[in-house]
Motif scaffolding. Structure first.
Motif, PDB file in Angstrom:
ATOM      1  N   TYR A 147       0.774  -1.094   0.012  1.00  0.00           N
ATOM      2  CA  TYR A 147       0.006  -0.011   0.118  1.00  0.00           C
ATOM      3  C   TYR A 147       0.693   1.115  -0.074  1.00  0.00           C
ATOM      4  CZ  TYR A 147      -4.618  -2.050   0.335  1.00  0.00           C
ATOM      5  OH  TYR A 147      -5.698  -3.067   0.109  1.00  0.00           O
ATOM      6  N   ILE A 148       0.975   1.731  -1.079  1.00  0.00           N
ATOM      7  CA  ILE A 148       1.511   3.192  -1.178  1.00  0.00           C
ATOM      8  C   ILE A 148       0.795   4.195  -0.669  1.00  0.00           C
ATOM      9  CG2 ILE A 148       0.663   3.896  -3.523  1.00  0.00           C
ATOM     10  CD1 ILE A 148       3.507   4.843  -4.219  1.00  0.00           C
ATOM     11  N   GLY A 149      -0.408   4.113  -0.533  1.00  0.00           N
ATOM     12  CA  GLY A 149      -1.325   5.252   0.057  1.00  0.00           C
ATOM     13  C   GLY A 149      -2.193   4.877   1.410  1.00  0.00           C
ATOM     14  N   THR A 150      -1.527   5.390   2.333  1.00  0.00           N
ATOM     15  CA  THR A 150      -2.173   5.073   3.812  1.00  0.00           C
ATOM     16  C   THR A 150      -2.167   6.594   4.373  1.00  0.00           C
ATOM     17  OG1 THR A 150      -0.048   4.368   4.692  1.00  0.00           O
ATOM     18  CG2 THR A 150      -1.477   2.833   4.068  1.00  0.00           C
TER      19      THR A 150
ATOM     20  N   THR B 151      -7.984  11.167   2.436  1.00  0.00           N
ATOM     21  CA  THR B 151      -7.185   9.972   2.750  1.00  0.00           C
ATOM     22  C   THR B 151      -7.988   8.781   2.245  1.00  0.00           C
ATOM     23  OG1 THR B 151      -5.861  11.455   4.067  1.00  0.00           O
ATOM     24  CG2 THR B 151      -5.596   8.977   4.254  1.00  0.00           C
ATOM     25  N   TYR B 152      -7.481   8.079   1.198  1.00  0.00           N
ATOM     26  CA  TYR B 152      -8.188   6.864   0.994  1.00  0.00           C
ATOM     27  C   TYR B 152      -6.949   5.958   0.637  1.00  0.00           C
ATOM     28  CZ  TYR B 152     -12.014  10.224  -0.078  1.00  0.00           C
ATOM     29  OH  TYR B 152     -12.859  11.251  -0.089  1.00  0.00           O
ATOM     30  N   ARG B 153      -7.316   4.473   0.903  1.00  0.00           N
ATOM     31  CA  ARG B 153      -6.042   3.777   0.857  1.00  0.00           C
ATOM     32  C   ARG B 153      -5.984   3.392  -0.536  1.00  0.00           C
ATOM     33  NH1 ARG B 153      -9.546  -1.327   3.405  1.00  0.00           N
ATOM     34  NH2 ARG B 153     -10.171  -2.576   1.511  1.00  0.00           N
ATOM     35  N   VAL B 154      -4.621   3.207  -0.908  1.00  0.00           N
ATOM     36  CA  VAL B 154      -4.162   2.946  -2.286  1.00  0.00           C
ATOM     37  C   VAL B 154      -3.462   1.770  -2.349  1.00  0.00           C
ATOM     38  CG1 VAL B 154      -2.795   3.845  -4.304  1.00  0.00           C
ATOM     39  CG2 VAL B 154      -4.454   5.444  -2.864  1.00  0.00           C
ATOM     40  N   MET B 155      -3.475   0.725  -2.989  1.00  0.00           N
ATOM     41  CA  MET B 155      -3.000  -0.593  -3.328  1.00  0.00           C
ATOM     42  C   MET B 155      -2.163  -0.628  -4.714  1.00  0.00           C
ATOM     43  SD  MET B 155      -4.156  -4.305  -2.749  1.00  0.00           S
ATOM     44  CE  MET B 155      -4.248  -5.005  -4.361  1.00  0.00           C
ATOM     45  N   VAL B 156      -1.100  -1.108  -4.558  1.00  0.00           N
ATOM     46  CA  VAL B 156      -0.270  -1.309  -5.707  1.00  0.00           C
ATOM     47  C   VAL B 156      -0.549  -2.575  -6.405  1.00  0.00           C
ATOM     48  CG1 VAL B 156       2.164  -1.472  -6.838  1.00  0.00           C
ATOM     49  CG2 VAL B 156       1.783   0.084  -4.890  1.00  0.00           C
TER      50      VAL B 156
ATOM     51  N   LYS C 151       3.625  -1.894 -11.637  1.00  0.00           N
ATOM     52  CA  LYS C 151       4.620  -0.878 -11.732  1.00  0.00           C
ATOM     53  C   LYS C 151       3.824   0.462 -12.168  1.00  0.00           C
ATOM     54  CE  LYS C 151       6.541  -1.024 -16.175  1.00  0.00           C
ATOM     55  NZ  LYS C 151       7.947  -1.166 -16.930  1.00  0.00           N
ATOM     56  N   ASN C 152       2.738   0.266 -12.896  1.00  0.00           N
ATOM     57  CA  ASN C 152       2.019   1.296 -13.181  1.00  0.00           C
ATOM     58  C   ASN C 152       0.468   1.574 -13.098  1.00  0.00           C
ATOM     59  OD1 ASN C 152       1.671  -0.240 -15.254  1.00  0.00           O
ATOM     60  ND2 ASN C 152       1.605   1.078 -16.926  1.00  0.00           N
ATOM     61  N   HIS C 153       0.087   0.876 -12.160  1.00  0.00           N
ATOM     62  CA  HIS C 153      -1.560   0.722 -11.865  1.00  0.00           C
ATOM     63  C   HIS C 153      -1.319   0.408 -10.294  1.00  0.00           C
ATOM     64  CE1 HIS C 153      -1.256  -0.664 -16.283  1.00  0.00           C
ATOM     65  NE2 HIS C 153      -2.562  -0.066 -15.952  1.00  0.00           N
ATOM     66  N   VAL C 154      -2.585   1.322  -9.737  1.00  0.00           N
ATOM     67  CA  VAL C 154      -2.761   1.230  -8.382  1.00  0.00           C
ATOM     68  C   VAL C 154      -4.192   1.246  -8.278  1.00  0.00           C
ATOM     69  CG1 VAL C 154      -0.732   2.536  -7.729  1.00  0.00           C
ATOM     70  CG2 VAL C 154      -2.830   3.855  -7.875  1.00  0.00           C
ATOM     71  N   SER C 155      -4.763   0.490  -7.217  1.00  0.00           N
ATOM     72  CA  SER C 155      -6.271   0.288  -7.146  1.00  0.00           C
ATOM     73  C   SER C 155      -6.601   1.507  -5.865  1.00  0.00           C
ATOM     74  CB  SER C 155      -6.871  -0.797  -6.979  1.00  0.00           C
ATOM     75  OG  SER C 155      -5.949  -1.435  -6.011  1.00  0.00           O
ATOM     76  N   LEU C 156      -7.908   2.168  -6.096  1.00  0.00           N
ATOM     77  CA  LEU C 156      -8.215   3.026  -4.850  1.00  0.00           C
ATOM     78  C   LEU C 156      -9.485   2.748  -4.213  1.00  0.00           C
ATOM     79  CD1 LEU C 156      -7.617   5.957  -3.937  1.00  0.00           C
ATOM     80  CD2 LEU C 156      -8.851   6.747  -6.178  1.00  0.00           C
ATOM     81  N   TRP C 157      -9.487   2.419  -3.152  1.00  0.00           N
ATOM     82  CA  TRP C 157     -10.785   1.916  -2.207  1.00  0.00           C
ATOM     83  C   TRP C 157     -11.204   3.389  -1.593  1.00  0.00           C
ATOM     84  CZ3 TRP C 157     -13.007   1.908   2.495  1.00  0.00           C
ATOM     85  CH2 TRP C 157     -14.041   1.214   2.866  1.00  0.00           C
TER      86      TRP C 157
ATOM     87  N   ILE D  63      -2.414  11.338  -6.497  1.00  0.00           N
ATOM     88  CA  ILE D  63      -2.459  10.736  -5.175  1.00  0.00           C
ATOM     89  C   ILE D  63      -0.888  11.276  -4.775  1.00  0.00           C
ATOM     90  CG2 ILE D  63      -2.261   8.668  -4.135  1.00  0.00           C
ATOM     91  CD1 ILE D  63      -3.323   7.284  -6.463  1.00  0.00           C
ATOM     92  N   SER D  64      -0.917  12.052  -3.576  1.00  0.00           N
ATOM     93  CA  SER D  64       0.361  12.398  -3.154  1.00  0.00           C
ATOM     94  C   SER D  64       0.625  11.727  -1.859  1.00  0.00           C
ATOM     95  CB  SER D  64       0.119  13.932  -2.385  1.00  0.00           C
ATOM     96  OG  SER D  64       1.415  14.337  -1.431  1.00  0.00           O
ATOM     97  N   CYS D  65       1.782  11.105  -1.790  1.00  0.00           N
ATOM     98  CA  CYS D  65       2.210  10.056  -0.800  1.00  0.00           C
ATOM     99  C   CYS D  65       3.168  10.461   0.178  1.00  0.00           C
ATOM    100  CB  CYS D  65       2.868   9.079  -1.612  1.00  0.00           C
ATOM    101  SG  CYS D  65       1.473   8.168  -2.848  1.00  0.00           S
TER     102      CYS D  65
END
Length: 512
Positions: free
Chosen positions: A169-172, A190-195, A198-204, A229-231
């Motif tokens: 998870y790049i986005g916590t 702030t929403y969770r972001v899973m890798v 290399k160039n796709h992430v999913s957003l819950w 998405i700022s990390c």
């Protein structure tokens, strides 16, 4: 280089006082510029511990749990020298998770207790005004730009936090930045972001959240939803992004109001969306309605893998903007306490206090949101009763205001002689002043979400209990006297000053 401030308006006492107040930001004369300056200030306050060599896979999440379960108000963790990654890349866990760091973040006076921060926040909100960001031509976030085929988000040490997580998870501790296509305001939440690769992430995004509402507007119009998405960024933006603000109020503006000056933003290359000029890492792409991938599970703030794996929209990352030696922010949910739950409690308490007073409630002596409830599910409001029904009014407002409405469970209302931060004190009041048959009310079909372990899946709602643990108003004059009066200081109306439980235990040890 330090920013230059305009000189005080000499000879005008009103302007001199205003400028003097504006020049005071915690122990400093101005807000910190970015995450790096925040870390330097927190380190000077002895609020940072550095850990070298921790692996991205499970070790960072495990260490965060150990540190945050070890004692109240733990230090932030700066992970350095991550195996397999360039030496300069770092990760920061728990940036705001103590009274001192929270006060540094918000620019509040140096506190002696958590309630000092709550009161200072509440006092500031009486005059708080949003300040819109300022667009600039360039910023440190443009030091490096990876485009299209050169994008690889796994070049950064993205953590795998919990044993059964669905991925890294790049986005916590992140900001998901979107522009409302109808009203043109910018949401930064702030929403969770899973890798995914290399160039796709999913957003819950949980149902009802502003980002979900904005995303659906694009999808209903048959359009992709542009997103940033700022990390890694100023922790004040994380505080804003992780709390429920009113719809239409940008987190940039809200946080700028706390800084007393605008954030500097730069516009992204593809969609012209505003990103913090001093951000560490920002991803840019777009969500497309029918392009999805399996997301989750993920260990959440309730202490459970509460939401099952599901198909969620995917962002194809087409740009990555990042600083030299970037720092990723981590907020690692876990069975409370976590590396962000304390700061969430303080912020929630201050926001609830502010909202109920703005709604017209008088006599509020204190508000506290307890950490064991994930900073959402057990909230206490203390009041000085002034009229029949006052306690019920307080409970209903504290349960239904915007700041407390999502995924709540219990609200307890206590008298002003009870310390809302002291669970022993609160439970004593519940046991001795609350009659279960007449003093506990229920609110059904309230706003909840998939992270709720007790969610009614048919309606996506839950219920709330409002516990009136105040002495009956009609019996205030003849209610049983306390065997021991609270040890409270006389520091102003509605300001509970109680020795902490640790202080009381210390006194007992010294006496014996």
């Amino acid at each position: 280089m330090a920013k230059q401030r305009r000189p005080f308006a000499k000879g005008n006492p009103v302007l001199e006082k205003a400028n003097a107040q504006a020049a005071s930001f915690n122990a400093y004369d101005r807000p910190h510029d970015d995450l790096r300056e925040f870390i330097a200030r927190a380190e000077r306050a002895d609020e940072i511990v550095r850990i070298k060599g921790a692996d991205w896979k499970l070790e960072m999440g495990t260490l965060a749990e150990i540190v945050n379960h070890a004692r109240p108000e733990p230090p932030a963790i700066l992970f350095e020298d991550v195996p397999g990654y360039p030496k300069g890349m770092r990760l920061l866990s728990g940036a705001t998770n103590s009274s001192k760091r929270l006060a540094i973040t918000l620019g509040l006076p140096v506190p002696k207790s958590p309630l000092d921060v709550v009161r200072a926040y509440r006092d500031r909100m009486k005059s708080h005004r949003p300040i819109a960001p300022k667009t600039v031509a360039k910023g440190p976030v443009f030091e490096n730009v990876d485009r299209d085929g050169k994008v690889d988000v796994l070049k950064f040490p993205v953590p795998f936090l919990h044993e059964h997580d669905g991925g890294r998870y790049i986005g916590t501790d992140d900001l998901v930045i979107m522009r409302d296509p109808e009203d043109n305001w910018v949401n930064c939440a702030t929403y969770r972001v899973m890798v995914q690769d290399k160039n796709h992430v999913s957003l819950w995004i949980s149902p009802g959240k502003h980002g979900r509402q904005i995303r659906e507007k694009y999808f209903r119009a048959g359009k992709p939803c542009p997103v940033l998405i700022s990390c890694g960024h100023d922790p004040l933006l994380f505080l804003a992004g992780g709390n429920e603000l009113k719809f239409g109020l940008s987190e940039y503006d809200y946080a700028g109001g706390h800084r007393g000056e605008p954030y500097e933003i730069v516009l992204s290359e593809l969609h012209g969306l505003p990103m913090p000029a001093h951000a560490e890492i920002v991803l840019e792409g777009e969500l497309i309605e029918n392009v999805t991938a399996k997301e989750g599970p993920f260990g959440e703030f309730t202490g459970y893998y509460a939401s099952s794996p599901s198909e969620q929209p995917v962002v194809e990352v087409k740009r990555v903007y990042y600083r030299n030696d970037p720092i990723i922010g981590i907020a690692s949910p876990m069975r409370p306490p976590s590396d962000f739950s304390f700061s969430k409690c303080v912020m929630k308490a201050g926001m609830i206090w502010d909202e109920v007073e703005r709604a017209g409630l008088s006599g509020v002596a204190g508000v506290w949101v307890h950490e064991f409830g994930g900073a959402r599910m057990f909230n206490v409001i203390a009041i000085k009763q002034a009229y029949p029904g006052h306690a019920r009014q307080a409970g209903l407002l504290a349960a239904g205001c915007q700041s407390a409405s999502y995924l709540g469970r219990f609200v307890a209302v206590v008298d002003e002689d009870v310390d809302p931060t002291d669970l022993f004190d609160v439970m004593w009041a519940i046991c001795t002043r609350c009659d279960p048959a007449s003093d506990i009310d229920f609110v059904r079909r309230a706003w909840s979400g998939p992270l709720d372990p007790l969610l009614d899946k048919a309606s996506s709602t839950n219920s709330r209990a409002i516990i009136d643990a105040c002495r009956p108003f009609e019996r205030l004059k003849d209610f049983h006297g306390r065997t021991r009066e609270p040890r409270a200081g006389a520091d102003g109306e509605g300001k509970i000053r109680r020795h902490s439980r640790q202080d009381r235990l210390r006194v007992v040890r010294e006496d014996w």
